[in-house]
Design a protein around this motif. Structure first.
Motif, PDB file in Angstrom:
ATOM      1  N   GLY A 168      -4.530  -2.178  10.032  1.00  0.00           N
ATOM      2  CA  GLY A 168      -3.093  -1.911  10.295  1.00  0.00           C
ATOM      3  C   GLY A 168      -2.762  -0.508  10.474  1.00  0.00           C
ATOM      4  O   GLY A 168      -3.587   0.526   9.911  1.00  0.00           O
ATOM      5  N   LEU A 169      -1.851  -0.100  11.310  1.00  0.00           N
ATOM      6  CA  LEU A 169      -1.350   1.145  11.415  1.00  0.00           C
ATOM      7  C   LEU A 169       0.070   1.299  11.401  1.00  0.00           C
ATOM      8  O   LEU A 169       0.637   0.393  12.024  1.00  0.00           O
ATOM      9  CB  LEU A 169      -2.095   1.562  12.779  1.00  0.00           C
ATOM     10  CG  LEU A 169      -1.276   2.768  13.264  1.00  0.00           C
ATOM     11  CD1 LEU A 169      -1.979   4.110  12.532  1.00  0.00           C
ATOM     12  CD2 LEU A 169      -2.031   2.986  14.887  1.00  0.00           C
ATOM     13  N   VAL A 170       0.442   2.000  10.691  1.00  0.00           N
ATOM     14  CA  VAL A 170       2.065   2.555  10.651  1.00  0.00           C
ATOM     15  C   VAL A 170       2.514   3.303  11.901  1.00  0.00           C
ATOM     16  O   VAL A 170       1.707   4.082  12.058  1.00  0.00           O
ATOM     17  CB  VAL A 170       2.375   2.952   9.411  1.00  0.00           C
ATOM     18  CG1 VAL A 170       3.989   3.331   9.263  1.00  0.00           C
ATOM     19  CG2 VAL A 170       2.031   2.298   8.048  1.00  0.00           C
ATOM     20  N   PRO A 211      -2.050   6.909   8.263  1.00  0.00           N
ATOM     21  CA  PRO A 211      -1.144   5.683   8.518  1.00  0.00           C
ATOM     22  C   PRO A 211      -1.819   4.316   8.695  1.00  0.00           C
ATOM     23  O   PRO A 211      -1.336   3.243   8.829  1.00  0.00           O
ATOM     24  CB  PRO A 211      -0.531   5.862   9.806  1.00  0.00           C
ATOM     25  CG  PRO A 211      -1.604   6.618  10.499  1.00  0.00           C
ATOM     26  CD  PRO A 211      -2.043   7.506   9.535  1.00  0.00           C
ATOM     27  N   PHE A 212      -3.192   4.408   8.273  1.00  0.00           N
ATOM     28  CA  PHE A 212      -4.098   3.028   8.060  1.00  0.00           C
ATOM     29  C   PHE A 212      -4.059   2.500   6.846  1.00  0.00           C
ATOM     30  O   PHE A 212      -3.995   3.137   5.966  1.00  0.00           O
ATOM     31  CB  PHE A 212      -5.460   3.381   8.617  1.00  0.00           C
ATOM     32  CG  PHE A 212      -5.568   4.202  10.063  1.00  0.00           C
ATOM     33  CD1 PHE A 212      -5.361   3.394  11.175  1.00  0.00           C
ATOM     34  CD2 PHE A 212      -5.675   5.597  10.245  1.00  0.00           C
ATOM     35  CE1 PHE A 212      -5.553   3.949  12.416  1.00  0.00           C
ATOM     36  CE2 PHE A 212      -5.641   5.998  11.509  1.00  0.00           C
ATOM     37  CZ  PHE A 212      -5.911   5.290  12.632  1.00  0.00           C
ATOM     38  N   VAL A 254       0.907  -1.324   0.005  1.00  0.00           N
ATOM     39  CA  VAL A 254       0.196  -0.097  -0.066  1.00  0.00           C
ATOM     40  C   VAL A 254       0.713   1.290  -0.207  1.00  0.00           C
ATOM     41  O   VAL A 254       0.421   2.148  -0.793  1.00  0.00           O
ATOM     42  CB  VAL A 254      -0.883   0.057   1.361  1.00  0.00           C
ATOM     43  CG1 VAL A 254      -1.691   1.305   1.220  1.00  0.00           C
ATOM     44  CG2 VAL A 254      -1.985  -1.128   1.141  1.00  0.00           C
ATOM     45  N   PHE A 255       2.149   1.466   0.646  1.00  0.00           N
ATOM     46  CA  PHE A 255       2.815   2.636   1.015  1.00  0.00           C
ATOM     47  C   PHE A 255       3.913   2.593   0.094  1.00  0.00           C
ATOM     48  O   PHE A 255       4.625   3.709   0.332  1.00  0.00           O
ATOM     49  CB  PHE A 255       2.936   2.771   2.498  1.00  0.00           C
ATOM     50  CG  PHE A 255       1.729   2.719   3.210  1.00  0.00           C
ATOM     51  CD1 PHE A 255       0.615   3.750   2.733  1.00  0.00           C
ATOM     52  CD2 PHE A 255       1.149   2.375   4.458  1.00  0.00           C
ATOM     53  CE1 PHE A 255      -0.655   4.161   3.642  1.00  0.00           C
ATOM     54  CE2 PHE A 255       0.136   2.265   5.102  1.00  0.00           C
ATOM     55  CZ  PHE A 255      -0.877   3.062   4.655  1.00  0.00           C
ATOM     56  N   ALA A 256       4.511   1.419  -0.197  1.00  0.00           N
ATOM     57  CA  ALA A 256       5.984   1.640  -1.025  1.00  0.00           C
ATOM     58  C   ALA A 256       6.946   2.255  -0.263  1.00  0.00           C
ATOM     59  O   ALA A 256       7.423   3.285  -1.012  1.00  0.00           O
ATOM     60  CB  ALA A 256       5.584   1.948  -2.328  1.00  0.00           C
ATOM     61  N   PRO A 257       7.144   1.936   0.854  1.00  0.00           N
ATOM     62  CA  PRO A 257       8.255   2.634   1.566  1.00  0.00           C
ATOM     63  C   PRO A 257       9.688   2.542   0.954  1.00  0.00           C
ATOM     64  O   PRO A 257       9.909   1.386   0.450  1.00  0.00           O
ATOM     65  CB  PRO A 257       7.979   2.054   2.974  1.00  0.00           C
ATOM     66  CG  PRO A 257       7.687   0.562   2.924  1.00  0.00           C
ATOM     67  CD  PRO A 257       6.783   0.584   1.716  1.00  0.00           C
ATOM     68  N   ASP A 258      10.620   3.415   1.409  1.00  0.00           N
ATOM     69  CA  ASP A 258      11.916   3.326   1.117  1.00  0.00           C
ATOM     70  C   ASP A 258      12.588   2.969   1.902  1.00  0.00           C
ATOM     71  O   ASP A 258      13.769   2.296   1.753  1.00  0.00           O
ATOM     72  CB  ASP A 258      12.709   4.780   0.932  1.00  0.00           C
ATOM     73  CG  ASP A 258      11.964   5.533  -0.197  1.00  0.00           C
ATOM     74  OD1 ASP A 258      11.618   5.027  -1.185  1.00  0.00           O
ATOM     75  OD2 ASP A 258      11.941   6.942  -0.260  1.00  0.00           O
ATOM     76  N   ASP A 268     -17.062  -3.620  13.920  1.00  0.00           N
ATOM     77  CA  ASP A 268     -17.469  -3.622  12.388  1.00  0.00           C
ATOM     78  C   ASP A 268     -17.694  -2.248  11.795  1.00  0.00           C
ATOM     79  O   ASP A 268     -17.491  -2.075  10.647  1.00  0.00           O
ATOM     80  CB  ASP A 268     -18.466  -4.696  12.263  1.00  0.00           C
ATOM     81  CG  ASP A 268     -18.109  -6.195  12.382  1.00  0.00           C
ATOM     82  OD1 ASP A 268     -16.685  -6.383  12.473  1.00  0.00           O
ATOM     83  OD2 ASP A 268     -18.913  -7.025  12.838  1.00  0.00           O
ATOM     84  N   ASP A 269     -18.399  -1.544  12.344  1.00  0.00           N
ATOM     85  CA  ASP A 269     -18.872  -0.251  12.187  1.00  0.00           C
ATOM     86  C   ASP A 269     -17.631   0.896  11.966  1.00  0.00           C
ATOM     87  O   ASP A 269     -17.878   1.864  11.366  1.00  0.00           O
ATOM     88  CB  ASP A 269     -19.749   0.615  13.104  1.00  0.00           C
ATOM     89  CG  ASP A 269     -21.058  -0.309  13.394  1.00  0.00           C
ATOM     90  OD1 ASP A 269     -21.369  -1.042  12.565  1.00  0.00           O
ATOM     91  OD2 ASP A 269     -21.885   0.102  14.541  1.00  0.00           O
ATOM     92  N   ASP A 270     -16.258   0.552  12.322  1.00  0.00           N
ATOM     93  CA  ASP A 270     -15.390   1.494  12.170  1.00  0.00           C
ATOM     94  C   ASP A 270     -14.437   0.992  11.160  1.00  0.00           C
ATOM     95  O   ASP A 270     -13.392   1.849  10.679  1.00  0.00           O
ATOM     96  CB  ASP A 270     -14.575   1.583  13.585  1.00  0.00           C
ATOM     97  CG  ASP A 270     -15.237   2.062  14.616  1.00  0.00           C
ATOM     98  OD1 ASP A 270     -16.287   2.829  14.391  1.00  0.00           O
ATOM     99  OD2 ASP A 270     -14.827   1.827  15.966  1.00  0.00           O
ATOM    100  N   VAL A 271     -14.507  -0.087  10.611  1.00  0.00           N
ATOM    101  CA  VAL A 271     -13.557  -0.704   9.418  1.00  0.00           C
ATOM    102  C   VAL A 271     -13.430   0.080   8.364  1.00  0.00           C
ATOM    103  O   VAL A 271     -12.358   0.807   8.012  1.00  0.00           O
ATOM    104  CB  VAL A 271     -13.910  -2.045   9.091  1.00  0.00           C
ATOM    105  CG1 VAL A 271     -13.138  -2.677   8.022  1.00  0.00           C
ATOM    106  CG2 VAL A 271     -13.814  -2.971  10.246  1.00  0.00           C
ATOM    107  N   ALA A 272     -14.553   0.515   7.745  1.00  0.00           N
ATOM    108  CA  ALA A 272     -14.668   1.421   6.496  1.00  0.00           C
ATOM    109  C   ALA A 272     -13.909   2.742   6.731  1.00  0.00           C
ATOM    110  O   ALA A 272     -13.130   3.162   5.772  1.00  0.00           O
ATOM    111  CB  ALA A 272     -16.194   1.239   5.815  1.00  0.00           C
ATOM    112  N   GLY A 273     -14.351   3.227   7.743  1.00  0.00           N
ATOM    113  CA  GLY A 273     -13.896   4.851   7.808  1.00  0.00           C
ATOM    114  C   GLY A 273     -12.357   4.732   8.129  1.00  0.00           C
ATOM    115  O   GLY A 273     -11.640   5.657   7.533  1.00  0.00           O
ATOM    116  N   LEU A 274     -11.865   3.894   9.002  1.00  0.00           N
ATOM    117  CA  LEU A 274     -10.583   3.769   9.395  1.00  0.00           C
ATOM    118  C   LEU A 274      -9.767   3.495   8.077  1.00  0.00           C
ATOM    119  O   LEU A 274      -8.711   3.977   7.594  1.00  0.00           O
ATOM    120  CB  LEU A 274     -10.178   2.873  10.408  1.00  0.00           C
ATOM    121  CG  LEU A 274     -10.205   3.177  11.674  1.00  0.00           C
ATOM    122  CD1 LEU A 274     -10.194   2.388  12.703  1.00  0.00           C
ATOM    123  CD2 LEU A 274      -9.419   4.365  11.917  1.00  0.00           C
TER     124      LEU A 274
END
Length: 136
Positions: free
Chosen positions: A99-101, A87-88, A59-63, A75-81
């Protein structure tokens, strides 16, 4: 325990997760995880660029390496995050996993809230009620 996670991040996660009722830390297949009874509510590791199994890298292609934590959300929070972007991200497994960086700009109060919510998703109701103060 997990040599790949920067010590300052590991210490912060340990302070948050270790303070939850009956939570315990253990080595995971990579990194470390925190569990309540036999259910994982947080998993942290560091992933390297080019790792074909890491959705954070895709997703983020980091260096450079990324330290990430995955956790459960209501379940209600999945789509928003998932839609909020860095960083999500969606790790690609589990219907309610985010996931969170983690890094220098991490909002640790938010991380504490998210990991506490994850604990409540995974913990028996009798334990999660201890956190809301109701005891019911």
């Amino acid at each position: 325990m997990a040599g790949d996670i920067p010590p300052e991040i590991e210490d912060r996660l340990r302070a948050i997760c270790g303070g939850l009722p009956e939570a315990h830390e253990e080595p995971a297949w990579v990194g470390i995880r925190w569990r309540v009874r036999k259910r994982t509510f947080a998993h942290a590791c560091t992933v390297e660029p080019g790792n074909p199994t890491s959705d954070a890298v895709r997703v983020f292609a980091p260096d450079g390496p990324l330290t990430v934590v995955s956790f459960r959300v209501p379940d209600d929070d999945v789509a928003g995050l998932a839609a909020s972007g860095y960083p999500f991200y969606r790790p690609g497994w589990g219907t309610n996993v985010i996931g969170l960086v983690l890094g220098t700009t991490t909002d640790w109060e938010e991380v504490e809230e998210l990991l506490t919510d994850s604990y409540c998703v995974q913990a028996p109701k009798s334990l999660s009620r201890l956190l809301d103060g109701s005891g019911k």
